[in-house]
Design a protein around this motif. Structure first.
Motif, PDB file in Angstrom:
ATOM      1  N   HIS A 146       0.835  -1.211   0.000  1.00 17.53           N
ATOM      2  CA  HIS A 146       0.000   0.000   0.000  1.00 17.53           C
ATOM      3  C   HIS A 146       0.866   1.256   0.000  1.00 17.53           C
ATOM      4  N   ALA A 147       1.931   1.205  -0.798  1.00 15.05           N
ATOM      5  CA  ALA A 147       2.903   2.293  -0.824  1.00 15.05           C
ATOM      6  C   ALA A 147       2.627   3.335  -1.901  1.00 15.05           C
ATOM      7  N   PHE A 148       1.687   3.065  -2.782  1.00 10.76           N
ATOM      8  CA  PHE A 148       1.345   4.068  -3.789  1.00 10.76           C
ATOM      9  C   PHE A 148      -0.062   3.828  -4.296  1.00 10.76           C
ATOM     10  N   ILE A 149      -0.597   4.821  -4.940  1.00 11.61           N
ATOM     11  CA  ILE A 149      -1.933   4.752  -5.521  1.00 11.61           C
ATOM     12  C   ILE A 149      -1.776   4.785  -7.033  1.00 11.61           C
ATOM     13  N   VAL A 150      -2.395   3.849  -7.707  1.00 10.49           N
ATOM     14  CA  VAL A 150      -2.303   3.778  -9.161  1.00 10.49           C
ATOM     15  C   VAL A 150      -3.239   4.819  -9.766  1.00 10.49           C
ATOM     16  N   LEU A 151      -2.707   5.651 -10.611  1.00 12.22           N
ATOM     17  CA  LEU A 151      -3.503   6.628 -11.345  1.00 12.22           C
ATOM     18  C   LEU A 151      -3.607   6.158 -12.783  1.00 12.22           C
ATOM     19  N   ALA A 152      -4.727   6.401 -13.383  1.00 10.51           N
ATOM     20  CA  ALA A 152      -4.934   5.953 -14.761  1.00 10.51           C
ATOM     21  C   ALA A 152      -4.742   7.115 -15.726  1.00 10.51           C
ATOM     22  N   HIS A 153      -4.223   6.802 -16.875  1.00 12.73           N
ATOM     23  CA  HIS A 153      -4.093   7.774 -17.946  1.00 12.73           C
ATOM     24  C   HIS A 153      -4.787   7.187 -19.152  1.00 12.73           C
ATOM     25  N   LYS A 154      -5.714   7.916 -19.689  1.00 11.72           N
ATOM     26  CA  LYS A 154      -6.494   7.411 -20.803  1.00 11.72           C
ATOM     27  C   LYS A 154      -6.343   8.347 -22.000  1.00 11.72           C
ATOM     28  N   SER A 155      -5.989   7.781 -23.129  1.00 14.26           N
ATOM     29  CA  SER A 155      -5.898   8.565 -24.354  1.00 14.26           C
ATOM     30  C   SER A 155      -7.285   8.630 -24.990  1.00 14.26           C
ATOM     31  N   VAL A 156      -7.642   9.811 -25.431  1.00 14.72           N
ATOM     32  CA  VAL A 156      -8.951  10.006 -26.048  1.00 14.72           C
ATOM     33  C   VAL A 156      -8.761  10.750 -27.359  1.00 14.72           C
ATOM     34  N   ARG A 157      -9.464  10.316 -28.364  1.00 16.37           N
ATOM     35  CA  ARG A 157      -9.454  11.032 -29.641  1.00 16.37           C
ATOM     36  C   ARG A 157     -10.745  11.823 -29.756  1.00 16.37           C
ATOM     37  N   ALA A 158     -10.627  12.995 -30.288  1.00 17.01           N
ATOM     38  CA  ALA A 158     -11.809  13.837 -30.470  1.00 17.01           C
ATOM     39  C   ALA A 158     -11.800  14.406 -31.881  1.00 17.01           C
ATOM     40  N   PHE A 159     -12.973  14.555 -32.411  1.00 14.97           N
ATOM     41  CA  PHE A 159     -13.123  15.123 -33.741  1.00 14.97           C
ATOM     42  C   PHE A 159     -14.005  16.355 -33.638  1.00 14.97           C
ATOM     43  N   SER A 160     -13.728  17.322 -34.474  1.00 15.11           N
ATOM     44  CA  SER A 160     -14.544  18.535 -34.470  1.00 15.11           C
ATOM     45  C   SER A 160     -14.727  19.013 -35.906  1.00 15.11           C
ATOM     46  N   HIS A 161     -15.621  19.940 -36.046  1.00 15.93           N
ATOM     47  CA  HIS A 161     -15.875  20.541 -37.353  1.00 15.93           C
ATOM     48  C   HIS A 161     -14.608  21.267 -37.808  1.00 15.93           C
ATOM     49  N   PRO A 162     -14.278  21.212 -39.091  1.00 14.86           N
ATOM     50  CA  PRO A 162     -13.054  21.859 -39.587  1.00 14.86           C
ATOM     51  C   PRO A 162     -13.005  23.368 -39.328  1.00 14.86           C
ATOM     52  N   SER A 163     -14.155  24.022 -39.166  1.00 12.55           N
ATOM     53  CA  SER A 163     -14.158  25.462 -38.905  1.00 12.55           C
ATOM     54  C   SER A 163     -13.801  25.808 -37.465  1.00 12.55           C
ATOM     55  N   LEU A 164     -13.854  24.832 -36.583  1.00 15.56           N
ATOM     56  CA  LEU A 164     -13.521  25.080 -35.188  1.00 15.56           C
ATOM     57  C   LEU A 164     -12.003  25.098 -35.054  1.00 15.56           C
ATOM     58  N   GLN A 165     -11.465  26.197 -34.586  1.00 19.93           N
ATOM     59  CA  GLN A 165     -10.019  26.398 -34.502  1.00 19.93           C
ATOM     60  C   GLN A 165      -9.600  26.662 -33.056  1.00 19.93           C
ATOM     61  N   GLY A 166      -8.320  26.477 -32.793  1.00 19.99           N
ATOM     62  CA  GLY A 166      -7.746  26.816 -31.485  1.00 19.99           C
ATOM     63  C   GLY A 166      -7.958  25.773 -30.414  1.00 19.99           C
ATOM     64  N   GLY A 167      -8.450  24.626 -30.787  1.00 22.34           N
ATOM     65  CA  GLY A 167      -8.704  23.583 -29.787  1.00 22.34           C
ATOM     66  C   GLY A 167      -7.415  22.971 -29.272  1.00 22.34           C
ATOM     67  N   LYS A 168      -7.200  23.082 -27.988  1.00 23.54           N
ATOM     68  CA  LYS A 168      -6.036  22.487 -27.336  1.00 23.54           C
ATOM     69  C   LYS A 168      -6.501  21.820 -26.051  1.00 23.54           C
ATOM     70  N   VAL A 169      -5.790  20.798 -25.664  1.00 17.08           N
ATOM     71  CA  VAL A 169      -6.104  20.093 -24.431  1.00 17.08           C
ATOM     72  C   VAL A 169      -5.036  20.456 -23.403  1.00 17.08           C
ATOM     73  N   ASN A 170      -5.463  20.848 -22.213  1.00 14.04           N
ATOM     74  CA  ASN A 170      -4.507  21.218 -21.171  1.00 14.04           C
ATOM     75  C   ASN A 170      -3.933  19.963 -20.511  1.00 14.04           C
ATOM     76  N   PRO A 171      -2.953  20.115 -19.622  1.00 11.51           N
ATOM     77  CA  PRO A 171      -2.329  18.944 -18.993  1.00 11.51           C
ATOM     78  C   PRO A 171      -3.294  18.052 -18.214  1.00 11.51           C
ATOM     79  N   ARG A 172      -4.430  18.581 -17.834  1.00 11.81           N
ATOM     80  CA  ARG A 172      -5.413  17.769 -17.107  1.00 11.81           C
ATOM     81  C   ARG A 172      -6.385  17.067 -18.039  1.00 11.81           C
ATOM     82  N   GLY A 173      -6.213  17.271 -19.339  1.00 14.69           N
ATOM     83  CA  GLY A 173      -7.056  16.583 -20.301  1.00 14.69           C
ATOM     84  C   GLY A 173      -8.338  17.303 -20.664  1.00 14.69           C
ATOM     85  N   TRP A 174      -8.452  18.563 -20.296  1.00 14.97           N
ATOM     86  CA  TRP A 174      -9.647  19.343 -20.601  1.00 14.97           C
ATOM     87  C   TRP A 174      -9.380  20.291 -21.761  1.00 14.97           C
ATOM     88  N   VAL A 175     -10.398  20.539 -22.555  1.00 18.82           N
ATOM     89  CA  VAL A 175     -10.290  21.499 -23.653  1.00 18.82           C
ATOM     90  C   VAL A 175     -10.344  22.903 -23.073  1.00 18.82           C
TER      91      VAL A 175
END
Length: 90
Positions: free
Chosen positions: A47-76
């Motif tokens: 019980h020396a550490f807690i396992v954290l999960a990292h999940k890769s997610v793909r997202a698609f958007s309309h080509p007119s939507l610009q400036g989309g970036k994901v921050n280090p916490r995984g939020w747009v």
């Protein structure tokens, strides 16, 4: 009792440091993986550490939507979004 726990945690930390140094020095990937799995299993059992999960997610958007970036916490960062061609959404 707290001092006893601290001593045990320091011992485990030193041991884990040695395990990690040993596995990083291992040239064979499959053996490195086995050593890492064993280290992780032991630390979980202690019980020396807690396992954290990292999940890769793909997202698609309309080509007119610009400036989309994901921050280090995984939020747009919605504040940075803009429409290249707003009429495309009408």
């Amino acid at each position: 009792m707290l001092n006893e726990a601290n001593v045990e945690m320091k011992k485990l930390t030193s041991q884990a440091d040695r395990w990690i140094d040993n596995l990083l020095a291992e040239p064979v990937e499959s053996v490195r993986r086995q050593k890492l799995d064993k280290t992780e299993q032991t630390l979980r059992e202690e019980h020396a550490f807690i396992v954290l999960a990292h999940k890769s997610v793909r997202a698609f958007s309309h080509p007119s939507l610009q400036g989309g970036k994901v921050n280090p916490r995984g939020w747009v960062e919605f504040i940075d979004l803009w429409l290249h061609d707003p009429s495309a959404f009408l």
